[in-house]
Design a protein around this motif. Structure first.
Motif, PDB file in Angstrom:
ATOM      1  N   ASN A   7       0.855  -1.181   0.000  1.00 38.19           N
ATOM      2  CA  ASN A   7       0.000   0.000   0.000  1.00 38.19           C
ATOM      3  C   ASN A   7       0.892   1.232   0.000  1.00 38.19           C
ATOM      4  O   ASN A   7       2.116   1.112  -0.076  1.00 38.19           O
ATOM      5  N   LYS A   8       0.302   2.404   0.088  1.00 47.88           N
ATOM      6  CA  LYS A   8       1.115   3.623   0.024  1.00 47.88           C
ATOM      7  C   LYS A   8       1.955   3.843   1.271  1.00 47.88           C
ATOM      8  O   LYS A   8       2.820   4.716   1.291  1.00 47.88           O
ATOM      9  N   PHE A   9       1.745   3.038   2.305  1.00 47.76           N
ATOM     10  CA  PHE A   9       2.486   3.178   3.558  1.00 47.76           C
ATOM     11  C   PHE A   9       3.678   2.236   3.643  1.00 47.76           C
ATOM     12  O   PHE A   9       4.620   2.478   4.380  1.00 47.76           O
ATOM     13  N   GLY A  10       3.627   1.110   2.914  1.00 44.05           N
ATOM     14  CA  GLY A  10       4.691   0.118   2.996  1.00 44.05           C
ATOM     15  C   GLY A  10       4.243  -1.209   2.416  1.00 44.05           C
ATOM     16  O   GLY A  10       3.455  -1.253   1.473  1.00 44.05           O
ATOM     17  N   PHE A  11       4.691  -2.305   3.040  1.00 48.42           N
ATOM     18  CA  PHE A  11       4.344  -3.625   2.532  1.00 48.42           C
ATOM     19  C   PHE A  11       4.546  -4.675   3.617  1.00 48.42           C
ATOM     20  O   PHE A  11       5.156  -4.425   4.654  1.00 48.42           O
ATOM     21  N   CYS A  12       4.045  -5.878   3.342  1.00 43.87           N
ATOM     22  CA  CYS A  12       4.244  -7.022   4.215  1.00 43.87           C
ATOM     23  C   CYS A  12       4.109  -8.282   3.366  1.00 43.87           C
ATOM     24  O   CYS A  12       3.231  -8.366   2.510  1.00 43.87           O
ATOM     25  N   GLU A  13       4.990  -9.248   3.612  1.00 46.62           N
ATOM     26  CA  GLU A  13       4.975 -10.496   2.872  1.00 46.62           C
ATOM     27  C   GLU A  13       4.469 -11.635   3.762  1.00 46.62           C
ATOM     28  O   GLU A  13       4.558 -11.558   4.982  1.00 46.62           O
ATOM     29  N   TYR A  14       3.968 -12.675   3.116  1.00 44.32           N
ATOM     30  CA  TYR A  14       3.517 -13.858   3.844  1.00 44.32           C
ATOM     31  C   TYR A  14       3.737 -15.096   2.995  1.00 44.32           C
ATOM     32  O   TYR A  14       3.857 -15.019   1.776  1.00 44.32           O
ATOM     33  N   SER A  15       3.802 -16.236   3.684  1.00 40.78           N
ATOM     34  CA  SER A  15       4.042 -17.499   3.002  1.00 40.78           C
ATOM     35  C   SER A  15       3.263 -18.611   3.692  1.00 40.78           C
ATOM     36  O   SER A  15       3.319 -18.740   4.915  1.00 40.78           O
ATOM     37  N   PHE A  16       2.545 -19.399   2.907  1.00 38.94           N
ATOM     38  CA  PHE A  16       1.860 -20.577   3.434  1.00 38.94           C
ATOM     39  C   PHE A  16       2.862 -21.717   3.487  1.00 38.94           C
ATOM     40  O   PHE A  16       3.391 -22.127   2.454  1.00 38.94           O
ATOM     41  N   GLU A  17       3.128 -22.207   4.680  1.00 38.57           N
ATOM     42  CA  GLU A  17       4.009 -23.353   4.872  1.00 38.57           C
ATOM     43  C   GLU A  17       3.128 -24.596   5.026  1.00 38.57           C
ATOM     44  O   GLU A  17       1.914 -24.509   4.909  1.00 38.57           O
ATOM     45  N   SER A  18       3.709 -25.733   5.341  1.00 45.93           N
ATOM     46  CA  SER A  18       2.922 -26.965   5.409  1.00 45.93           C
ATOM     47  C   SER A  18       1.876 -26.951   6.515  1.00 45.93           C
ATOM     48  O   SER A  18       0.776 -27.475   6.340  1.00 45.93           O
ATOM     49  N   ASP A  19       2.180 -26.352   7.656  1.00 46.65           N
ATOM     50  CA  ASP A  19       1.224 -26.386   8.773  1.00 46.65           C
ATOM     51  C   ASP A  19       1.009 -25.036   9.455  1.00 46.65           C
ATOM     52  O   ASP A  19       0.448 -24.972  10.545  1.00 46.65           O
ATOM     53  N   TYR A  20       1.442 -23.959   8.846  1.00 45.32           N
ATOM     54  CA  TYR A  20       1.224 -22.613   9.387  1.00 45.32           C
ATOM     55  C   TYR A  20       1.462 -21.592   8.283  1.00 45.32           C
ATOM     56  O   TYR A  20       1.922 -21.924   7.199  1.00 45.32           O
ATOM     57  N   VAL A  21       1.122 -20.359   8.583  1.00 41.83           N
ATOM     58  CA  VAL A  21       1.433 -19.243   7.681  1.00 41.83           C
ATOM     59  C   VAL A  21       2.432 -18.357   8.392  1.00 41.83           C
ATOM     60  O   VAL A  21       2.302 -18.072   9.583  1.00 41.83           O
ATOM     61  N   HIS A  22       3.429 -17.923   7.649  1.00 39.28           N
ATOM     62  CA  HIS A  22       4.487 -17.075   8.190  1.00 39.28           C
ATOM     63  C   HIS A  22       4.358 -15.685   7.590  1.00 39.28           C
ATOM     64  O   HIS A  22       4.297 -15.534   6.370  1.00 39.28           O
ATOM     65  N   ILE A  23       4.282 -14.670   8.460  1.00 41.80           N
ATOM     66  CA  ILE A  23       4.274 -13.273   8.027  1.00 41.80           C
ATOM     67  C   ILE A  23       5.673 -12.725   8.260  1.00 41.80           C
ATOM     68  O   ILE A  23       6.269 -12.950   9.317  1.00 41.80           O
ATOM     69  N   TYR A  24       6.192 -11.989   7.292  1.00 43.32           N
ATOM     70  CA  TYR A  24       7.539 -11.441   7.438  1.00 43.32           C
ATOM     71  C   TYR A  24       7.682 -10.150   6.626  1.00 43.32           C
ATOM     72  O   TYR A  24       6.825  -9.818   5.806  1.00 43.32           O
ATOM     73  N   ARG A  33       5.284   6.124  10.191  1.00 38.89           N
ATOM     74  CA  ARG A  33       5.410   5.347  11.428  1.00 38.89           C
ATOM     75  C   ARG A  33       4.728   6.050  12.595  1.00 38.89           C
ATOM     76  O   ARG A  33       4.557   7.262  12.603  1.00 38.89           O
ATOM     77  N   ASN A  34       4.317   5.243  13.579  1.00 39.37           N
ATOM     78  CA  ASN A  34       3.626   5.731  14.785  1.00 39.37           C
ATOM     79  C   ASN A  34       2.306   6.414  14.461  1.00 39.37           C
ATOM     80  O   ASN A  34       1.877   7.313  15.174  1.00 39.37           O
ATOM     81  N   GLN A  35       1.659   5.962  13.389  1.00 42.19           N
ATOM     82  CA  GLN A  35       0.352   6.492  12.997  1.00 42.19           C
ATOM     83  C   GLN A  35      -0.675   5.375  12.798  1.00 42.19           C
ATOM     84  O   GLN A  35      -1.752   5.607  12.267  1.00 42.19           O
ATOM     85  N   GLY A  36      -0.310   4.151  13.180  1.00 48.40           N
ATOM     86  CA  GLY A  36      -1.224   3.031  13.008  1.00 48.40           C
ATOM     87  C   GLY A  36      -1.189   2.401  11.624  1.00 48.40           C
ATOM     88  O   GLY A  36      -2.000   1.523  11.317  1.00 48.40           O
ATOM     89  N   LYS A  37      -0.254   2.822  10.785  1.00 51.11           N
ATOM     90  CA  LYS A  37      -0.197   2.307   9.413  1.00 51.11           C
ATOM     91  C   LYS A  37       0.324   0.874   9.354  1.00 51.11           C
ATOM     92  O   LYS A  37      -0.126   0.077   8.531  1.00 51.11           O
ATOM     93  N   ALA A  38       1.281   0.529  10.209  1.00 51.61           N
ATOM     94  CA  ALA A  38       1.763  -0.856  10.257  1.00 51.61           C
ATOM     95  C   ALA A  38       0.631  -1.784  10.685  1.00 51.61           C
ATOM     96  O   ALA A  38       0.462  -2.868  10.128  1.00 51.61           O
ATOM     97  N   MET A  39      -0.161  -1.334  11.648  1.00 53.02           N
ATOM     98  CA  MET A  39      -1.295  -2.129  12.106  1.00 53.02           C
ATOM     99  C   MET A  39      -2.303  -2.326  10.973  1.00 53.02           C
ATOM    100  O   MET A  39      -2.810  -3.431  10.767  1.00 53.02           O
ATOM    101  N   ALA A  40      -2.564  -1.275  10.227  1.00 51.67           N
ATOM    102  CA  ALA A  40      -3.509  -1.372   9.113  1.00 51.67           C
ATOM    103  C   ALA A  40      -2.991  -2.337   8.041  1.00 51.67           C
ATOM    104  O   ALA A  40      -3.753  -3.155   7.514  1.00 51.67           O
ATOM    105  N   THR A  41      -1.698  -2.261   7.736  1.00 51.70           N
ATOM    106  CA  THR A  41      -1.111  -3.164   6.750  1.00 51.70           C
ATOM    107  C   THR A  41      -1.189  -4.604   7.230  1.00 51.70           C
ATOM    108  O   THR A  41      -1.575  -5.505   6.484  1.00 51.70           O
ATOM    109  N   LEU A  42      -0.851  -4.813   8.497  1.00 51.65           N
ATOM    110  CA  LEU A  42      -0.888  -6.164   9.049  1.00 51.65           C
ATOM    111  C   LEU A  42      -2.312  -6.711   9.083  1.00 51.65           C
ATOM    112  O   LEU A  42      -2.539  -7.880   8.783  1.00 51.65           O
ATOM    113  N   ARG A  43      -3.279  -5.889   9.408  1.00 49.14           N
ATOM    114  CA  ARG A  43      -4.686  -6.330   9.375  1.00 49.14           C
ATOM    115  C   ARG A  43      -5.077  -6.780   7.971  1.00 49.14           C
ATOM    116  O   ARG A  43      -5.784  -7.772   7.793  1.00 49.14           O
TER     117      ARG A  43
END
Length: 90
Positions: A7-24, A33-43
């Motif tokens: 998004n315009k604030f940043g990014f986040c990657e994820y991967s489906f593994e065999s028995d879990y999903v990994h966010i990185y 930063r410090n405006q709730g944008k990381a939380m919005a991206t993670l949501r």
């Protein structure tokens, strides 16, 4: 399966593994930063994962890339978001 949410604030990657999903690589541009944008991206990432029908564990390793990020605060943030948090890879 791997994915990325950008998004315009940043990014986040994820991967489906065999028995879990990994966010990185949650990144928020410094001016947003410090405006709730990381939380919005993670949501958005979590919602994207859940929309696939996946109901299992979503995991993250609290490994801040910047020295000014407090690891304990980061762990609390991820746990509040409902993630299973680990301190190291492996």
């Amino acid at each position: 399966m791997q994915g990325i949410v950008k998004n315009k604030f940043g990014f986040c990657e994820y991967s489906f593994e065999s028995d879990y999903v990994h966010i990185y690589n949650l990144f928020t541009m410094p001016k947003f930063r410090n405006q709730g944008k990381a939380m919005a991206t993670l949501r958005t990432v979590i919602n994207t994962i859940r929309k696939t029908g996946y109901k299992g564990s979503i995991q993250n390793v609290a490994d801040p890339k910047d020295d000014f990020v407090d690891k304990n605060r980061l762990i609390l943030f991820y746990k509040r978001m409902g993630l299973d948090v680990f301190s190291y890879y492996g």
